[in-house]
Design a protein around this motif. Structure first.
Motif, short mmCIF file in Angstrom:
data_model
loop_
_atom_site.label_atom_id
_atom_site.label_comp_id
_atom_site.label_asym_id
_atom_site.label_seq_id
_atom_site.Cartn_x
_atom_site.Cartn_y
_atom_site.Cartn_z
N THR A 149 96.79 56.35 33.23
CA THR A 149 95.80 56.14 34.20
C THR A 149 96.09 57.11 35.29
OG1 THR A 149 95.39 54.01 33.65
CG2 THR A 149 94.58 54.45 35.94
N VAL A 150 95.25 57.98 35.72
CA VAL A 150 95.71 58.84 36.82
C VAL A 150 95.39 58.09 38.47
CG1 VAL A 150 94.83 60.98 38.08
CG2 VAL A 150 94.79 60.91 35.53
N ARG A 151 96.32 58.21 39.15
CA ARG A 151 96.42 57.49 40.54
C ARG A 151 95.51 57.76 41.38
NH1 ARG A 151 101.48 55.25 42.64
NH2 ARG A 151 102.78 56.30 40.66
N ALA A 152 95.08 59.11 41.45
CA ALA A 152 94.15 59.36 42.53
C ALA A 152 92.80 59.06 42.17
CB ALA A 152 94.09 61.14 42.49
N THR A 197 91.11 56.58 33.13
CA THR A 197 92.30 56.47 32.18
C THR A 197 92.10 57.89 31.35
OG1 THR A 197 90.89 55.24 30.67
CG2 THR A 197 92.57 54.20 32.22
N GLY A 239 91.85 56.53 39.21
CA GLY A 239 91.67 55.24 38.57
C GLY A 239 91.29 55.41 37.26
N CYS A 271 91.36 63.37 35.67
CA CYS A 271 92.00 63.71 36.98
C CYS A 271 90.86 64.48 37.79
CB CYS A 271 93.08 65.04 36.57
SG CYS A 271 94.68 64.46 35.70
N ARG A 279 100.50 51.55 33.38
CA ARG A 279 99.21 51.77 33.01
C ARG A 279 99.07 52.91 31.86
NH1 ARG A 279 94.94 50.31 36.18
NH2 ARG A 279 93.72 50.58 34.49
N HIS A 339 101.69 60.85 39.90
CA HIS A 339 100.37 61.17 39.70
C HIS A 339 99.82 60.15 38.52
CE1 HIS A 339 99.87 64.61 41.91
NE2 HIS A 339 100.81 65.22 41.50
N THR A 340 100.42 59.28 37.94
CA THR A 340 99.79 58.19 37.12
C THR A 340 100.51 56.96 37.58
OG1 THR A 340 101.90 58.41 35.69
CG2 THR A 340 99.77 59.75 35.09
N VAL A 341 99.70 55.88 36.92
CA VAL A 341 99.75 54.50 37.51
C VAL A 341 100.97 54.00 36.66
CG1 VAL A 341 98.78 52.16 37.83
CG2 VAL A 341 97.52 54.09 38.29
#
Length: 149
Positions: A96-99, A103, A101, A135, A72, A67-69
């Motif tokens: 950084t949250v993937r879904a 932080t 973008g 999130c 990042r 769930h995170t980049v």
């Protein structure tokens, strides 16, 4: 003979090495089979849920990575205080949250307890509002008067 404090510090330092490497199974291997795990409940955050076993600990790190980049996020440790079988770490974390973008960042404190060379307690205190907002796709600003809903 080493003291309980020295043994606890060695386990904490090993945990930090493994956490920096990021291999969920390798991190979980430093935990006991049963773990007193506490992270403040946060329904907006997909990787925060109840956990109580070594397998659950590995699952936390798998979920966090999913769930995170990658690359990042970071964590830094300011202080480690160890007394007997107890340790408290303070520092700063970010990601950084993937879904979305977005932080998140903030200070944290982590309380660990060690028994027979394994972590038995993992209680983390963090900037849960920042994590929840990162999130939340709409920006996470919830107005009490219902405006913008």
């Amino acid at each position: 003979m080493t003291s309980a404090t020295d043994r606890t510090r060695a386990v904490v330092e090993e945990f930090l090495r493994r956490a920096a490497e990021g291999d969920p199974e390798h991190i979980a291997a430093v935990y006991a089979e049963k773990v007193d795990w506490m992270v403040a409940e946060n329904p907006q955050v997909p990787w925060i849920r109840p956990r109580s076993t070594r397998a659950d600990v590995a699952g936390h790190w798998v979920d966090l990575a999913a769930h995170t980049v990658p690359g990042r996020g970071a964590f830094s440790i300011d202080t480690i205080v160890v007394e007997g079988t107890e340790a408290v770490l303070t520092g700063h974390l970010s990601g950084t949250v993937r879904a979305t973008g977005k932080t998140f960042e903030g200070p944290f404190a982590l309380r660990l307890s060690v028994d027979d060379g394994l972590i038995t307690r993992h209680h983390v205190y963090e900037n849960s509002l920042s994590v929840a907002e990162a999130c939340t796709p709409d920006g996470g600003h919830h107005q009490a008067d219902g405006a913008g809903q």
